[in-house]
Each structure stands twice: as C-alpha cells, then as structure tokens.
Design an enzyme around this catalytic site. Structure first.
Site, PDB file in Angstrom:
ATOM      1  N   GLY A 188       0.830  -1.213   0.000  1.00 54.63           N
ATOM      2  CA  GLY A 188       0.000   0.000   0.000  1.00 54.63           C
ATOM      3  C   GLY A 188       0.857   1.253   0.000  1.00 54.63           C
ATOM      4  O   GLY A 188       0.458   2.291   0.521  1.00 54.63           O
ATOM      5  N   THR A 225       1.497   3.303  -2.318  1.00 52.62           N
ATOM      6  CA  THR A 225       0.941   4.436  -3.069  1.00 52.62           C
ATOM      7  C   THR A 225      -0.204   5.124  -2.324  1.00 52.62           C
ATOM      8  O   THR A 225      -0.715   6.146  -2.775  1.00 52.62           O
ATOM      9  CB  THR A 225       0.407   3.978  -4.450  1.00 52.62           C
ATOM     10  OG1 THR A 225      -0.550   2.922  -4.227  1.00 52.62           O
ATOM     11  CG2 THR A 225       1.517   3.455  -5.350  1.00 52.62           C
ATOM     12  N   ASP A 254      -1.249   6.399   3.909  1.00 56.29           N
ATOM     13  CA  ASP A 254      -0.374   6.007   5.022  1.00 56.29           C
ATOM     14  C   ASP A 254       0.974   5.505   4.533  1.00 56.29           C
ATOM     15  O   ASP A 254       1.997   5.719   5.196  1.00 56.29           O
ATOM     16  CB  ASP A 254      -1.038   4.903   5.856  1.00 56.29           C
ATOM     17  CG  ASP A 254      -2.243   5.404   6.632  1.00 56.29           C
ATOM     18  OD1 ASP A 254      -2.634   6.573   6.439  1.00 56.29           O
ATOM     19  OD2 ASP A 254      -2.794   4.624   7.432  1.00 56.29           O
ATOM     20  N   LEU A 256      -0.297  -2.320   4.712  1.00 55.78           N
ATOM     21  CA  LEU A 256      -1.225  -1.190   4.617  1.00 55.78           C
ATOM     22  C   LEU A 256      -2.154  -1.322   3.416  1.00 55.78           C
ATOM     23  O   LEU A 256      -3.087  -0.535   3.265  1.00 55.78           O
ATOM     24  CB  LEU A 256      -0.447   0.129   4.509  1.00 55.78           C
ATOM     25  CG  LEU A 256       0.626   0.380   5.566  1.00 55.78           C
ATOM     26  CD1 LEU A 256       1.193   1.783   5.405  1.00 55.78           C
ATOM     27  CD2 LEU A 256       0.078   0.190   6.966  1.00 55.78           C
ATOM     28  N   ALA A 259      -5.120  -2.352   1.036  1.00 55.50           N
ATOM     29  CA  ALA A 259      -6.504  -2.807   1.240  1.00 55.50           C
ATOM     30  C   ALA A 259      -7.403  -2.128   0.217  1.00 55.50           C
ATOM     31  O   ALA A 259      -7.045  -1.077  -0.329  1.00 55.50           O
ATOM     32  CB  ALA A 259      -6.999  -2.428   2.636  1.00 55.50           C
ATOM     33  N   SER A 309      -8.778  -1.668  11.866  1.00 57.21           N
ATOM     34  CA  SER A 309      -9.562  -0.429  11.767  1.00 57.21           C
ATOM     35  C   SER A 309     -10.646  -0.317  12.826  1.00 57.21           C
ATOM     36  O   SER A 309     -11.274  -1.313  13.204  1.00 57.21           O
ATOM     37  CB  SER A 309     -10.216  -0.397  10.380  1.00 57.21           C
ATOM     38  OG  SER A 309     -11.241   0.567  10.340  1.00 57.21           O
ATOM     39  N   GLU A 325     -13.423   0.630  12.130  1.00 58.86           N
ATOM     40  CA  GLU A 325     -14.656   0.161  11.493  1.00 58.86           C
ATOM     41  C   GLU A 325     -15.070  -1.215  12.018  1.00 58.86           C
ATOM     42  O   GLU A 325     -16.206  -1.635  11.841  1.00 58.86           O
ATOM     43  CB  GLU A 325     -14.478   0.102   9.973  1.00 58.86           C
ATOM     44  CG  GLU A 325     -14.587   1.437   9.287  1.00 58.86           C
ATOM     45  CD  GLU A 325     -15.989   2.034   9.368  1.00 58.86           C
ATOM     46  OE1 GLU A 325     -16.916   1.459   8.821  1.00 58.86           O
ATOM     47  OE2 GLU A 325     -16.136   3.083  10.023  1.00 58.86           O
ATOM     48  N   TYR A 350     -16.428  -4.118   4.251  1.00 62.94           N
ATOM     49  CA  TYR A 350     -15.067  -3.694   4.613  1.00 62.94           C
ATOM     50  C   TYR A 350     -14.779  -4.008   6.084  1.00 62.94           C
ATOM     51  O   TYR A 350     -13.747  -4.597   6.418  1.00 62.94           O
ATOM     52  CB  TYR A 350     -14.904  -2.189   4.342  1.00 62.94           C
ATOM     53  CG  TYR A 350     -13.638  -1.604   4.930  1.00 62.94           C
ATOM     54  CD1 TYR A 350     -12.415  -1.727   4.283  1.00 62.94           C
ATOM     55  CD2 TYR A 350     -13.663  -0.926   6.154  1.00 62.94           C
ATOM     56  CE1 TYR A 350     -11.256  -1.201   4.832  1.00 62.94           C
ATOM     57  CE2 TYR A 350     -12.517  -0.389   6.709  1.00 62.94           C
ATOM     58  CZ  TYR A 350     -11.307  -0.527   6.057  1.00 62.94           C
ATOM     59  OH  TYR A 350     -10.165  -0.010   6.613  1.00 62.94           O
ATOM     60  N   ARG A 359      -5.057  12.519   1.797  1.00 64.90           N
ATOM     61  CA  ARG A 359      -6.209  11.621   1.858  1.00 64.90           C
ATOM     62  C   ARG A 359      -6.875  11.539   0.490  1.00 64.90           C
ATOM     63  O   ARG A 359      -6.934  12.556  -0.242  1.00 64.90           O
ATOM     64  CB  ARG A 359      -7.181  12.213   2.889  1.00 64.90           C
ATOM     65  CG  ARG A 359      -8.384  11.385   3.229  1.00 64.90           C
ATOM     66  CD  ARG A 359      -8.029  10.052   3.784  1.00 64.90           C
ATOM     67  NE  ARG A 359      -8.897   9.633   4.873  1.00 64.90           N
ATOM     68  CZ  ARG A 359      -9.135   8.355   5.172  1.00 64.90           C
ATOM     69  NH1 ARG A 359      -8.581   7.391   4.460  1.00 64.90           N
ATOM     70  NH2 ARG A 359      -9.895   8.038   6.195  1.00 64.90           N
TER      71      ARG A 359
END
Ligand code: NDP
Ligand code: GDR
Length: 320
Positions: free
Chosen positions: A8, A10, A13, A78, A80, A123, A125, A147, A182
């Site tokens: 992750g 790119t 984070d 990272l 996802a 997360s 979430e 998710y 973000r």
C-alpha cells in the site's frame, strides 16, 4: 540497515510511513500493484530513496518472492480496498484483498522467515455499531460493512498466526486519520477540496451524506509513528490508536468553511445518494493502552487538522 516492506505504498499512510522509516535509516521497499498508468503522486518525492516493486495482495506467489528477494526485518501491511461504500459494490473483491490478503502475507512470512515482524492495519470500522463507548482493545466487534467484516478477519488471522506460529504479528486498530494526502472520496478530503473549490469560484455547492455521524479524527503523519512503535516492543499485541475525541461531519464542515470566511449552511446540500446501507454512527477511542505502553500521543489537534487540509487544497488549486 533494517529493511522494511510496505504494502500500500501508493496510499495515504504508505507515503507517511515511508518518510518516517527513511528518517530512521531504514531501507524501504514499497509494494505497488501493476496498473496501466503509474499512480505515484504521493511518493513522487521519495522515489530516489525507496525501491518500488510490483506485487499484489491477491497473488500469493508475488508476496513469497518479494520476501525471499528483499529479506525484510519488518513488513507493514497497509494495502486494502479501503473505501467503505465500495465494499458494498465489490464485497467479494474487498474480502479477497482486505481479508484473505492478510493471510497470504502471513503465509509468506511463515514460509520464508517467521522472524519477520508484521504490522496489520486494522480499523475502528471493526467496532461498527458500537457495543461500548469509548472503544478499547477489549471492546467486542460489530462491523457494519463488508469492509468492516473483512478487517475483523484480518485482525483475527493476525492474532491467530501470533498464537499458532509465534510470529511477531501486531494489530493496530487505528481510528480515522486524515491529511492533505487523503483520497478525494473520503469525507474529510471531500470537504476540504469542496471548500477550496467553492472559495475559488470553481464550484457552487458541496453534496454530502450523513452529517451527524461522528468520528475520532487524527492526523495520518502522527499515526504512522504508532505503527512503527508497535513493531519495536518486546512482544506483539493489539493497540487502539486514536485521539480520544469525537466530532461530527457537520462540525468538520463548520470549521472548514469558516476557515475561509464562509458559512457551510449556504453550500452543503444533503444528498441521500451518499447515505450508506448501514451506518457507523459514533466512533471514539479509548487510547489509554497505547499512551501507556507505546508512549504515543497525537501532536495535531482536530482544529489544526481541518485547517491544514483546507489550506493545502487552497494552495493546490491556486497553483493549478
Ligand atoms: P489508501 O486507500 O490510501 O491506500 C490503500 C493502498 O492499498 C493503496 O496503495 C492501494 O493501491 C493498495 N492496494 C489496494 N488493493 C491492493 C492489492 N490487491 N494489492 C496490493 N495493493 C493494493 O488507504 P490508507 O493509506 O488510508 O490506509 C492504509 C491502511 O490502513 C488500509 O489497510 C486501510 O484499510 C487501513 N486503515 C486506514 C484508516 C484511515 O483512517 N486512513 C484507519 C484504519 C485503518 P492503489 O494505489 O493501486 O489503489
Ligand atoms: P470511514 O470514512 O467510512 O469512516 O472509513 P469516510 O470519510 O468515507 O466516512 C466518514 C463518515 O462520513 C460520512 N459521510 C460521508 N462519507 C463520504 N465518504 N462521502 C460523503 O459524501 C459523506 N457524507 C457523510 C459517512 O457516512 C461516514 O459516517 C475510513 C476509511 O479510511 C477506512 O479505510 C478506515 O478503516 C476507517 O476510516 C477508520
């Protein structure tokens, strides 16, 4: 020299973590999936200092060969499918990447070198329809989206490989963290970008969904330090990372618009298209364990974060 692999790279984070690890003298290997055009916008400034390699969480072999070739000391997962609304449109893909992808990396670690330290990006979430306020490491999960369900799997498989194979596998349960980097579809950046466009005469309104949902928002640059700290402990564990404060989307709008002298009520239009099939109404962390064990504290306040994001979008659009 310590070597870290970041999946992750790119993403939001990935770019901040790479900066942090470079400052600490690491060799940084970033994993990016193949695409027809490169999307290195967030890491352009780092390309002379890191190595970007191709790999995909959906492909077991690519992960095995990366670990064999680069022999990392630490792996930060990272990568996802991280956008909650997309997880209802592409639930199977979300499960394959965000859930099973974790198992594929853990399997690669188990086969190549079980001494590699592993960080899983879990997360808030996972708490979903919260069973406790505030949420700590001991709060039961009740995910509300494909998710969130996938992240619960990722969390538990991390704990399971820790307990089954003695792998140093840490799970960071991070609450929302934002920045000028973000993605544009997440609500904070959608607001900061919308404010800048309205202020500069490029848009007339900003269409949003549920203004009442509340999140514990921090600055991504602070949160990557917590990821690193988790892998420097004597033992792997689970840690909640957040500010311990919660704010509504409405409050975010109020501060963002008023920062450029506007009243959000004149521009924000509630549009039901942005409502979710099942909402996470309230998230607020109890970060006492990470404060005590990791000695981690966020440096940027909520107000500072909102202003930082609006200023960055104002400058970006001015210089276009
Ligand atoms: P982003 O969406 O900005 O980045 C996600 C990264 O994953 C991108 O680099 C993306 O690549 C990559 N990716 C997606 N699918 C694959 C795949 N099949 N194989 C390899 N790479 C893939 O997320 P953030 O940086 O915001 O978040 C980092 C991690 O932390 C994610 O796992 C997220 O779920 C989790 N998290 C984030 C929080 C937050 O508030 N930001 C809070 C809690 C957890 P590409 O650029 O090609 O799309
Ligand atoms: P979230 O972030 O779902 O918390 O997941 P997002 O910014 O998408 O939504 C936050 C809240 O804002 C409400 N909302 C809107 N959201 C979006 N995207 N667009 C809108 O127009 C809008 N209007 C209101 C949402 O309903 C929601 O309640 C993020 C991701 O980074 C995950 O990967 C991560 O795991 C969690 O944070 C912690």
């Amino acid at each position: 020299m310590t070597t870290a692999i970041i999946t992750g790279i790119t993403g939001q984070d990935g770019s901040y973590l790479a900066e942090l690890l470079l400052q600490k003298g690491y060799r940084v290997i970033g994993v990016a999936r193949r695409s027809s055009t490169v999307n290195y916008e967030r890491i352009d400034h780092l390309l002379d200092d890191i190595t970007v390699v191709q790999g995909d969480l959906q492909d077991q072999g690519s992960l095995l060969s990366l670990l064999e070739e680069y022999k990392p000391d630490e792996v930060y997962n990272l990568a996802a499918q991280s956008f909650v609304p997309t997880s209802w449109n592409q639930p199977a893909l979300t499960g394959d990447v965000t859930a099973l992808g974790v198992t594929r990396i853990l399997e690669a670690i188990r086969f190549v070198n079980p001494k590699i330290r592993f960080y899983q990006a879990s997360s808030s979430e996972m708490f979903g329809k919260v069973l406790e306020v505030p949420q700590s490491e001991d709060t039961p999960f009740y995910p509300r989206s494909p998710y969130g369900v996938a992240k619960v799997y990722g969390h538990w498989i991390t704990v399971n490989y820790r307990e089954s194979f003695d792998i140093f596998a840490a799970s960071g349960i991070l609450f929302n963290h934002e920045s000028p980097r973000r993605g544009l579809e997440f609500v904070t950046r959608k607001i900061s970008n919308g404010v800048a466009k309205i202020k500069q005469g490029m848009a007339k309104e900003l269409r949003l969904g549920n203004l009442e949902s509340q999140r514990d928002w921090g600055f991504a640059g602070d949160y990557v330090e917590a990821m690193w700290l988790m892998l420097q402990q004597d033992k792997p564990d689970n840690y909640v990372i957040g500010t311990g404060e919660t704010h509504s989307v409405r409050e975010f709008c109020e501060i963002a618009f008023s920062h450029v002298g506007l009243d959000y009520k004149e521009y924000v239009v509630v549009d039901e298209r942005f409502y979710r099939p099942a909402e996470v109404d309230l998230l607020i962390s109890d970060p006492s364990k990470s404060r005590q064990h990791l000695k981690w504290e966020p440096a940027v306040s909520f107000n500072e974060l909102v202003r930082m994001m609006v200023d960055a979008d104002m400058n970006r659009l001015k210089n276009k």
